[in-house]
Design an enzyme around this catalytic site. Structure first.
Site, PDB file in Angstrom:
ATOM      1  N   VAL A  59     -25.846 -14.768  26.918  1.00  0.00           N
ATOM      2  CA  VAL A  59     -26.212 -13.469  27.484  1.00  0.00           C
ATOM      3  C   VAL A  59     -27.720 -13.251  27.380  1.00  0.00           C
ATOM      4  O   VAL A  59     -28.347 -12.741  28.310  1.00  0.00           O
ATOM      5  CB  VAL A  59     -25.424 -12.326  26.812  1.00  0.00           C
ATOM      6  CG1 VAL A  59     -25.858 -10.976  27.342  1.00  0.00           C
ATOM      7  CG2 VAL A  59     -23.926 -12.516  27.031  1.00  0.00           C
ATOM      8  N   CYS A  60     -28.316 -13.648  26.271  1.00  0.00           N
ATOM      9  CA  CYS A  60     -29.767 -13.507  26.120  1.00  0.00           C
ATOM     10  C   CYS A  60     -30.490 -14.356  27.162  1.00  0.00           C
ATOM     11  O   CYS A  60     -31.446 -13.892  27.802  1.00  0.00           O
ATOM     12  CB  CYS A  60     -30.201 -13.920  24.714  1.00  0.00           C
ATOM     13  SG  CYS A  60     -29.476 -12.925  23.398  1.00  0.00           S
ATOM     14  N   ALA A  61     -30.046 -15.587  27.327  1.00  0.00           N
ATOM     15  CA  ALA A  61     -30.649 -16.468  28.325  1.00  0.00           C
ATOM     16  C   ALA A  61     -30.518 -15.870  29.716  1.00  0.00           C
ATOM     17  O   ALA A  61     -31.460 -15.893  30.516  1.00  0.00           O
ATOM     18  CB  ALA A  61     -29.996 -17.849  28.259  1.00  0.00           C
TER      19      ALA A  61
END
Length: 166
Positions: A59-61
Site C-alpha cells: 500500500v505504501c508503494a
C-alpha cells in the site's frame, strides 16, 4: 492521539495531525543524497506530505506510485514521501520504478517529524513507524487538508488531497 487500526487491530499514535488552517510545523528530514531538508527548503511551493510506514509494503508503494503520477500535472506542487525508511531503500524503490515526480525524505535519524506531526505509532506491530497520513500545505505554509487513514492497510483519499489544492 489518533485511534486507528493496523490489520484490523487497534493502534494509537503519539498525537494528532496538525489542525487545518494552522501553520505547518518545521521539520528536518534526510533526502536520498543524505542531505538535510527542512520545510523552508520548499518555501513558495505547495506541498503534499505523503506519510507512511515503509516503502517495502504494497500500500505504501502504491501511494508513492499514485502521487507520482498525479503530481506530474500539478503546477508549483511537490510531493514529499516521508517515512522512517533508510534513504537508500527509498532511492532504490523509486529508481527501479522510474518515479521522479516525488521527493523522498526520511525521519530515520531522530523521529522528530513523526512526533511533531503526531503520526508515530505508539503501539502495535508498527510501533515507532509512521501511520499512513496526508498533509497538504499551501505556498505560505498553511495546512489546507489532513487525513489520518483510519485503517493503515488502506490507501489515502488521493482526490481529497489533490482537491484541497484547487
Amino acid at each position: 492521539m489518533a485511534n486507528i487500526t493496523l490489520g484490523g487491530n487497534p493502534a494509537t499514535t503519539v498525537g494528532n495531525l496538525p489542525e487545518t488552517g494552522s501553520k505547518a510545523p518545521d521539520f528536518k528530514l534526510t533526502n536520498t543524497d543524505l542531505a538535510d531538508k527542512t520545510l523552508t527548503d520548499f518555501d513558495g511551493s505547495r506541498l503534499v506530505l505523503n506519510i507512511f510506514p515503509s516503502v517495502d509494503t504494497g500500500v505504501c508503494a502504491q501511494s508513492i506510485r499514485t502521487f507520482n503520477e498525479k503530481a506530474s500535472g500539478l503546477e508549483n506542487t511537490k510531493v514529499l514521501c516521508i517515512s522512517k525508511d533508510l534513504p537508500f531503500a527509498m532511492a532504490r524503490f523509486c529508481g527501479a520504478e522510474g518515479l521522479d515526480n516525488v521527493i523522498n525524505l526520511s525521519d530515520y535519524k531522530t523521529g522528530d517529524f513523526g512526533n511533531t506531526y503526531g503520526v508515530t505509532f505508539k503501539d502495535s506491530a508498527f510501533e515507532s513507524l509512521h501511520s499512513r497520513s496526508v498533509v497538504v500545505v499551501d505556498t505560505d505554509g498553511t495546512i489546507l487538508h489532513t487525513e489520518q487513514v483510519s485503517e493503515t492497510g488502506e490507501e489515502p483519499n488521493y482526490e481529497a488531497a489533490l482537491n484541497a489544492l484547487n
